[in-house]
Design an enzyme around this catalytic site. Structure first.
Site, short mmCIF file in Angstrom:
data_model
loop_
_atom_site.label_atom_id
_atom_site.label_comp_id
_atom_site.label_asym_id
_atom_site.label_seq_id
_atom_site.Cartn_x
_atom_site.Cartn_y
_atom_site.Cartn_z
N ALA A 253 -5.03 6.33 -0.62
CA ALA A 253 -4.85 5.30 0.40
C ALA A 253 -5.38 5.81 1.73
O ALA A 253 -4.99 6.88 2.20
CB ALA A 253 -3.38 4.92 0.51
N GLN B 120 -9.94 3.19 -1.04
CA GLN B 120 -8.80 2.29 -0.96
C GLN B 120 -8.39 2.13 0.51
O GLN B 120 -8.01 3.09 1.18
CB GLN B 120 -7.60 2.79 -1.77
CG GLN B 120 -6.53 1.70 -1.88
CD GLN B 120 -5.22 2.20 -2.44
OE1 GLN B 120 -4.57 3.04 -1.83
NE2 GLN B 120 -4.81 1.66 -3.58
N TYR C 77 3.58 -1.95 0.85
CA TYR C 77 2.92 -1.72 2.13
C TYR C 77 2.60 -3.05 2.80
O TYR C 77 3.04 -4.10 2.36
CB TYR C 77 1.72 -0.79 1.95
CG TYR C 77 2.15 0.59 1.47
CD1 TYR C 77 3.06 1.33 2.22
CD2 TYR C 77 1.72 1.12 0.26
CE1 TYR C 77 3.50 2.57 1.79
CE2 TYR C 77 2.16 2.36 -0.18
CZ TYR C 77 3.05 3.09 0.59
OH TYR C 77 3.51 4.31 0.16
#
Length: 382
Positions: free
Chosen positions: A70, A112, A189
């Site tokens: 991420a 990502q 998230y």
């Protein structure tokens, strides 16, 4: 000779579905084993480091697909120490040699793009401000006992600026050399915080109905697609997961709605979905295969993840349940995982205590390859 090799490869693919080649949009994959996005906390001051080039290239194979950890789209999108970003020129420049190292191995590399939203603390935020979110509701501590700060609910007029952060980050990722981007819409998230009714609670056009709750996600998708092209964009979703105190009262409807929105972009590359939490049956962990309705609805490449092993991965590819299977912990501990799956070789065990430590080697680039293990064994025998 060439024909014989091709025939042998086809026979192997038939026997091992995970080893079958696959065409994903413009991209040709040599197998179906994908590196899942894995947070590793080794990007000091949110800047990717040279040791990441070794880590990712170790896991790269000719025609393989890797998805990066991420990667923050803005300074407010960070929630943990040493997580990479892609919003500054320094970060973009730092990513380039890492991406180049993966490409030299012949692999594809997707970045990502993530914003953690309320899964953060004031000390991780610019100027010590409160994390931003769809809500002002604080995350209830779970078994990890992590305490996140009370978030600030985004004003309606602020939301387009966050959408634009994703757009710019996508452009930056392509500039850094990535083949495409994966929008992180999973695991509690920011995008998930808008989508799921337990964490939304808004009364404007971004809250209430399913359509409104998904509006932010759809706007992010539209912006990223407009910036880099649908054929370079995937998204990760986890409608069933309740991570970060973020869950939905009707995950089936949520997942189905989002897939329909994805289909409005005919060339959108892939939908990457996370399975429902595992069940334990007769002492063994069992995957609750809950993604079939979404797989049937989605028009593009479908990636499944969530605790798969070799046997389960082969089965879901063979059954047509998924086109590709993403592996996390197994790939972390076995940099040559596709080869081990091909040979049905023993696997290294992962060390959970080093998942999120900051050492550039231990638990990061020091997991042995199959050949190294054989050499070690030979040395012991001698």
């Amino acid at each position: 000779m060439v024909q014989a090799q091709a025939a042998a490869k086809e026979a192997a693919a038939a026997a091992i579905p995970l080893m079958a080649p696959y065409k994903m949009g413009r991209f040709e994959l040599s197998h179906r084993v994908v590196l899942a996005p894995l947070t590793r906390c080794r990007s000091y001051d949110h800047v990717p480091q040279p040791h990441a080039a070794l880590y990712y290239s170790q896991r790269a194979t000719n025609g393989g697909l890797l998805i990066s950890e991420a990667t923050g789209v803005s300074a407010t999108g960070e929630g943990y120490p040493e997580i990479p970003g892609v919003w500054t020129r320094q970060q973009v420049k730092a990513w380039k040699p890492i991406v180049d190292a993966v490409h030299r191995k012949g692999a594809l590399f997707f970045c990502q793009l993530a914003h953690v939203g309320r899964a953060s603390t004031n000390d991780q935020q610019p100027n010590g401000q409160a994390p931003i979110s769809s809500t002002d509701k604080q995350i209830t501590p779970d078994d990890s006992h992590t305490v996140y700060s009370k978030p600030r609910r985004l004003r309606t007029d602020e939301i387009p600026h966050v959408v634009d952060d994703f757009r710019v980050a996508a452009r930056n990722a392509i500039e850094a050399g990535f083949d495409g981007v994966e929008i992180h819409g999973a695991h509690g998230y920011l995008i998930d915080q808008f989508m799921k009714d337990s964490a939304n609670g808004r009364t404007d056009q971004y809250g209430g109905s399913l359509e409104n709750r998904c509006r932010f996600a759809v706007e992010v998708i539209d912006a990223v697609v407009a910036e880099v092209g649908a054929d370079r964009v995937g998204i990760r979703l986890s409608p069933y997961i309740d991570f970060m105190d973020c869950f939905d009262s009707n995950p089936e409807a949520l997942g189905s709605y989002m897939v329909r929105q994805l289909n409005k972009h005919p060339e959108l590359l892939y939908c990457h979905m996370v399975e429902p939490r595992m069940a334990t049956v007769e002492g063994r962990r069992k995957i609750n295969h809950g993604l079939l309705p979404f797989r049937k609805q989605f028009n593009g490449t479908f990636i499944a993840s969530g605790g798969y092993d070799r046997e389960e991965g082969n089965k879901v590819v063979d059954d047509g349940y998924a086109d590709l299977v993403a592996y996390g912990r197994l790939f972390l501990a076995n940099p040559d995982l596709p080869r081990r799956f091909e040979l049905n070789a023993p696997l290294n065990k992962y060390d959970g205590s080093t998942f999120y430590t900051h050492d550039p080697v231990v638990g990061y680039t020091d997991y042995p390859f199959l050949e190294e293990k054989k050499e070690d064994s030979a040395t012991v025998i001698v």
